[in-house]
Design an enzyme around this catalytic site. Structure first.
Site, PDB file in Angstrom:
ATOM      1  N   GLY A 221       8.584  -3.707   6.962  1.00 35.43           N
ATOM      2  CA  GLY A 221       9.775  -3.620   6.115  1.00 35.43           C
ATOM      3  C   GLY A 221      10.517  -4.950   6.045  1.00 35.43           C
TER       4      GLY A 221
ATOM      5  N   LYS B 289      -7.732   5.706  14.603  1.00 36.12           N
ATOM      6  CA  LYS B 289      -6.338   5.458  14.983  1.00 36.12           C
ATOM      7  C   LYS B 289      -6.190   5.853  16.433  1.00 36.12           C
ATOM      8  CE  LYS B 289      -2.533   4.423  12.656  1.00 36.12           C
ATOM      9  NZ  LYS B 289      -2.698   3.505  11.536  1.00 36.12           N
TER      10      LYS B 289
ATOM     11  N   GLY C  16      13.207   0.857   6.724  1.00 33.76           N
ATOM     12  CA  GLY C  16      12.428   0.348   7.859  1.00 33.76           C
ATOM     13  C   GLY C  16      12.537  -1.161   7.907  1.00 33.76           C
TER      14      GLY C  16
ATOM     15  N   GLY D 236      10.996  -3.000  10.594  1.00 34.61           N
ATOM     16  CA  GLY D 236      10.020  -3.497  11.570  1.00 34.61           C
ATOM     17  C   GLY D 236       9.245  -4.628  10.896  1.00 34.61           C
TER      18      GLY D 236
HETATM   19  N1  GLU Z   1      -2.098  -0.282  11.582  1.00 39.35           N
HETATM   20  C1  GLU Z   1      -2.412  -0.898  10.338  1.00 39.35           C
HETATM   21  C2  GLU Z   1      -2.681   0.171   9.282  1.00 39.35           C
HETATM   22  O1  GLU Z   1      -2.281   1.301   9.420  1.00 39.35           O
HETATM   23  C3  GLU Z   1      -3.522  -1.929  10.439  1.00 39.35           C
HETATM   24  C4  GLU Z   1      -4.822  -1.455  10.971  1.00 39.35           C
HETATM   25  C5  GLU Z   1      -5.838  -2.561  11.198  1.00 39.35           C
HETATM   26  O2  GLU Z   1      -5.549  -3.703  10.897  1.00 39.35           O
HETATM   27  O3  GLU Z   1      -6.885  -2.244  11.728  1.00 39.35           O
HETATM   28  O4  GLU Z   1      -3.230  -0.103   8.252  1.00 39.35           O
END
Ligand code: GLU
Length: 423
Positions: free
Chosen positions: A232, A115, A227, A229
């Site tokens: 949501g 992340k 939510g 976004g």
């Molecule tokens: N941000 C999204 C998640 O938390 C997608 C992550 C991705 O597709 O790599 O699952």
């Protein structure tokens, strides 16, 4: 501090994933984890924090803080979104990266987890500034990302346009096209059909399975969504179109409720015009706090972390909580739900549809083969339903579903670590 057979090992506490210790600490005995295994899971493999300058529109230079944590790559290259948020901390990024590791393992796709994020309120930046922040972030991390290393994607407050800037900056640095370096790209630029709503739809496939288990019918089900976004809004829209009654929705500015049901298409138009779902004519205004304890059958937290906690969990009236946000429920709230007989479908399963379609997009970008929407959705449905059954088979409602999902994921991750010779 990690304990190994009564003996304490002194590792820097600041590097430990608190979410991992909270959840796995609890699972430790059930899973029969050894201290070595727990220690291996409790720390990220690589953690980067960097500071970069951006020339703002005013001509002044502002320094930004960026993070990227590549938590575990035993099962494949690390995969995870990029989040822009003013209150983002390195502890949040670590927890969210750990969740990505579990998520990819639960749905059994060949990725580890990561992340990233920038501490910034994107709503206060101009479009040009947002682009400069994104490009500077990629320049800072360029050596450590790539199609077979770590692949970013959208997350809170980042969208497909930001993914294009990531792609373009990386390709400029490399002097060649590398479409598989990032997912969540627009369809016109080697993106995939359905990625924009795949997190929501994947969650709905899982929800339908959960409802079968509780013998709930969709004609009678009343839904509240926190939510509005991408996740949501699409969840509310798809459920509305499928005939569910959406009784409440909210965003960061407030919410709207109507026990006879909201017309979500009209709520979307209202949000488009005014910037919020609040003050919608077809409903009465409610706060986010009221939404969470509103009278509904299905509660969908699709905003930020820790929204359901020991203060409000006892008052939640839903039968199913579907976690489309990452980590919206604290461990205490999860236990309260379990005592009350509320079925909680955990984030690592419920919102995995996003990363599943990211995986399809990544493989398309590597092979230059493009699928039609029907194929994407069919494959998404099959992965999500298999994952639901894999998790459910481990708990059969006798234990918390989060526990079962963690157990499944941990087993798969440790198996990969063992085969690699790390255990
Ligand atoms: N941000 C999204 C998640 O938390 C997608 C992550 C991705 O597709 O790599 O699952």
């Amino acid at each position: 501090m990690v304990h190994r057979h009564h003996e304490r090992i002194h590792i820097d506490d600041r590097n430990l994933c608190k979410l991992c210790i909270n959840e796995l600490g609890d699972l430790y005995m059930d899973l029969g984890l050894s201290a070595d295994e727990l220690e291996l899971l409790a720390m990220p493999r690589r953690s980067f924090t960097f500071h970069f300058p951006v020339r703002m529109d005013s001509g002044k230079t502002r320094m930004f803080v960026g993070h990227r944590i590549q938590y575990n790559d035993a099962r494949g290259p690390t995969k995870g979104g990029l989040r822009f948020h003013p209150e983002l901390t390195v502890d949040d990024v670590r927890d969210l990266a750990f969740l990505m590791v579990l998520k990819c393992a639960v749905v059994n796709i060949p990725f580890g987890g990561s992340k990233g994020g920038v501490v910034v309120n994107p709503k206060e930046l101009s479009k040009n500034e947002l682009e400069q922040v994104t490009r500077a972030y990629i320049r800072a991390i360029q050596d450590y990302i790539g199609p077979f290393k770590d692949i970013p994607a959208p997350d809170v407050y980042t969208d497909e346009h930001i993914m294009v800037w990531i792609l373009d900056e990386y390709e400029r640095i490399k002097g060649q096209h590398v479409p598989a370096v990032v997912t969540g790209k627009p369809y016109e630029l080697q993106g995939i059909k359905a990625r924009t709503y795949s997190t929501s739809l994947g969650g709905i496939y899982v929800l339908e399975e959960a409802m079968k288990r509780l013998r709930m019918s969709k004609a009678r089900a009343r839904v509240s969504v926190q939510g509005f976004g991408h996740v949501g809004e699409n969840a509310a829209r798809i459920l509305f179109e499928e005939g569910f009654k959406i009784v409440a929705v909210s965003d960061s500015k407030g919410g709207t409720m109507n026990s006879r049901g909201l017309d979500i298409h009209k709520v979307m138009q209202h949000k488009e015009k005014t910037g919020s779902v609040a003050d919608f004519k077809g409903g009465r205004n409610i706060s986010n706090a009221e939404l969470l304890t509103s009278d509904c059958d299905i509660l969908i937290p699709a905003a930020l972390s820790d929204q359901l906690n020991k203060e409000n969990a006892g008052r939640v009236r839903a039968k199913i909580v579907l976690e489309l946000a990452n980590a919206p429920t604290t461990t205490e709230a999860d236990q309260i739900f379990s005592k009350k007989g509320i079925m909680l479908v955990p984030d690592v399963l419920a919102n995995a549809g996003g990363v599943v379609v990211s995986y399809f997009e990544w493989s398309q970008s590597l092979t230059n083969e493009y699928w039609d929407e029907e194929k994407v959705l069919r494959k998404l449905k099959s992965v999500m339903i298999t994952a639901f059954h894999d998790v459910f088979a481990l708990c059969e409602n006798r234990c918390r579903m989060r526990r079962a999902a963690y157990q499944l994921a941990v087993r798969r991750i440790l198996h990969a670590e063992r085969m690699r010779g790390n255990l």
